[in-house]
Scaffold this motif. Structure first.
Motif, mmCIF file in Angstrom:
data_model
loop_
_atom_site.group_PDB
_atom_site.id
_atom_site.type_symbol
_atom_site.label_atom_id
_atom_site.label_comp_id
_atom_site.label_asym_id
_atom_site.label_seq_id
_atom_site.Cartn_x
_atom_site.Cartn_y
_atom_site.Cartn_z
ATOM 1 N N GLY A 35 8.020 -16.434 -1.938
ATOM 2 C CA GLY A 35 8.488 -16.994 -0.680
ATOM 3 C C GLY A 35 8.106 -16.136 0.510
ATOM 4 O O GLY A 35 7.331 -15.325 0.279
ATOM 5 N N ASP A 36 9.032 -16.222 1.513
ATOM 6 C CA ASP A 36 9.064 -15.302 2.641
ATOM 7 C C ASP A 36 9.517 -13.737 2.328
ATOM 8 O O ASP A 36 10.235 -13.622 1.317
ATOM 9 C CB ASP A 36 9.765 -15.909 3.666
ATOM 10 N N VAL A 37 8.974 -12.939 2.882
ATOM 11 C CA VAL A 37 9.024 -11.478 2.494
ATOM 12 C C VAL A 37 10.276 -11.417 3.184
ATOM 13 O O VAL A 37 10.644 -11.505 4.327
ATOM 14 C CB VAL A 37 8.085 -10.717 3.141
ATOM 15 N N LYS A 38 11.473 -10.706 2.374
ATOM 16 C CA LYS A 38 12.670 -10.420 2.992
ATOM 17 C C LYS A 38 12.576 -9.326 4.123
ATOM 18 O O LYS A 38 11.707 -8.642 4.042
ATOM 19 C CB LYS A 38 13.571 -10.046 2.001
ATOM 20 N N GLU A 39 13.545 -9.557 5.125
ATOM 21 C CA GLU A 39 13.651 -8.543 6.078
ATOM 22 C C GLU A 39 13.852 -7.026 5.762
ATOM 23 O O GLU A 39 13.290 -6.334 6.341
ATOM 24 C CB GLU A 39 15.017 -8.962 7.060
ATOM 25 N N GLU A 40 14.619 -7.065 4.607
ATOM 26 C CA GLU A 40 14.789 -5.781 4.104
ATOM 27 C C GLU A 40 13.456 -4.966 3.578
ATOM 28 O O GLU A 40 13.159 -3.874 3.752
ATOM 29 C CB GLU A 40 15.612 -5.808 2.954
ATOM 30 N N THR A 41 12.599 -5.823 2.932
ATOM 31 C CA THR A 41 11.267 -5.289 2.676
ATOM 32 C C THR A 41 10.398 -4.976 3.512
ATOM 33 O O THR A 41 9.811 -3.922 3.751
ATOM 34 C CB THR A 41 10.653 -6.305 1.490
ATOM 35 N N GLU A 46 7.646 -1.308 7.039
ATOM 36 C CA GLU A 46 7.502 -0.642 8.417
ATOM 37 C C GLU A 46 7.953 0.700 8.618
ATOM 38 O O GLU A 46 7.119 1.292 9.338
ATOM 39 C CB GLU A 46 8.501 -1.557 9.416
ATOM 40 N N ALA A 47 8.866 1.220 7.991
ATOM 41 C CA ALA A 47 9.133 2.462 8.193
ATOM 42 C C ALA A 47 7.934 3.423 7.435
ATOM 43 O O ALA A 47 7.678 4.775 7.740
ATOM 44 C CB ALA A 47 10.428 3.088 7.390
ATOM 45 N N LEU A 48 7.390 2.963 6.256
ATOM 46 C CA LEU A 48 6.267 3.546 5.496
ATOM 47 C C LEU A 48 4.914 3.665 6.500
ATOM 48 O O LEU A 48 4.046 4.301 6.563
ATOM 49 C CB LEU A 48 6.194 3.080 4.153
ATOM 50 N N LEU A 49 4.725 1.901 6.679
ATOM 51 C CA LEU A 49 3.351 2.019 7.259
ATOM 52 C C LEU A 49 3.135 1.787 8.928
ATOM 53 O O LEU A 49 1.951 1.892 9.291
ATOM 54 C CB LEU A 49 2.976 0.605 6.422
ATOM 55 N N GLN A 52 2.935 -1.714 13.677
ATOM 56 C CA GLN A 52 1.666 -2.654 13.901
ATOM 57 C C GLN A 52 0.896 -3.548 12.593
ATOM 58 O O GLN A 52 0.706 -4.300 12.544
ATOM 59 C CB GLN A 52 0.527 -1.673 14.543
ATOM 60 N N VAL A 53 1.350 -2.621 11.420
ATOM 61 C CA VAL A 53 0.774 -3.161 10.216
ATOM 62 C C VAL A 53 1.653 -4.447 9.719
ATOM 63 O O VAL A 53 1.172 -5.495 9.605
ATOM 64 C CB VAL A 53 0.886 -2.215 8.938
ATOM 65 N N ILE A 54 2.871 -4.469 10.185
ATOM 66 C CA ILE A 54 3.837 -5.532 9.527
ATOM 67 C C ILE A 54 3.811 -6.630 10.701
ATOM 68 O O ILE A 54 4.024 -7.701 10.233
ATOM 69 C CB ILE A 54 5.212 -4.771 9.523
ATOM 70 N N ASN A 55 3.494 -6.186 11.854
ATOM 71 C CA ASN A 55 3.515 -7.294 12.955
ATOM 72 C C ASN A 55 2.140 -7.766 13.238
ATOM 73 O O ASN A 55 2.407 -8.697 14.330
ATOM 74 C CB ASN A 55 4.245 -6.806 14.252
ATOM 75 N N ASP A 56 1.066 -7.462 12.634
ATOM 76 C CA ASP A 56 -0.253 -8.295 13.086
ATOM 77 C C ASP A 56 -0.805 -9.266 12.264
ATOM 78 O O ASP A 56 -1.573 -9.632 11.962
ATOM 79 C CB ASP A 56 -1.298 -6.873 12.616
#
Length: 144
Positions: A35-41, A46-49, A52-56
């Motif tokens: 399903g949807d990716v959890k906010e925790e994931t 986001e901290a790792l990549l 911009q990657v997570i929000n594109d």
């Protein structure tokens, strides 16, 4: 087409990763979720990549829309919002199981050729031609 899914998917992931390093890894994470990716994931990656990657998601959606046609394009445009990560996830869910089933089918057809040995030199030539065709199918669908 189903038999071109895996090479196309890898090319698209490489393309996105060239534009935004880390995008390939994120797309694989998204595709593996049901399903949807959890906010925790999201926060962890986001901290790792990077943000911009997570929000594109819009850029990914628009690129996927431009790079697809036919049934795959319908899968992408059926989403209410321009969420490329959901689109990628739906493409994965739609094409990956069919590809796995097709792989088993062509591999079993190749293995079944052992059960019908040739009786004449003419049969041998025909079976070798058929064997070459089956091997090509297996190589095309498995990319190996």
């Amino acid at each position: 087409k189903l038999d071109r899914w895996r090479p196309w998917k890898e090319d698209v992931e490489d393309y996105f990763d060239t534009i935004r390093p880390g995008m390939k890894q994120w797309l694989k994470v998204v595709a593996s979720k049901e399903g949807d990716v959890k906010e925790e994931t999201k926060n962890q990656y986001e901290a790792l990549l990077g943000p911009q990657v997570i929000n594109d998601h819009v850029m990914v959606w628009r690129a996927l829309k431009g790079l697809t046609e036919g049934e795959a394009r319908k899968v992408i445009t059926s989403l209410k919002e321009e969420d490329g990560f959901k689109a990628r996830q739906r493409l994965h869910q739609r094409f990956e199981p069919g590809l796995a089933a097709r792989q088993w089918l062509v591999l079993s057809e190749l293995g079944a050729m052992v059960r019908a040995p040739a009786k004449t030199p003419g049969d041998t030539r025909s079976l070798i031609t058929e064997l070459d065709q089956k091997i090509k199918q297996v190589e095309d669908i498995t990319c190996k």
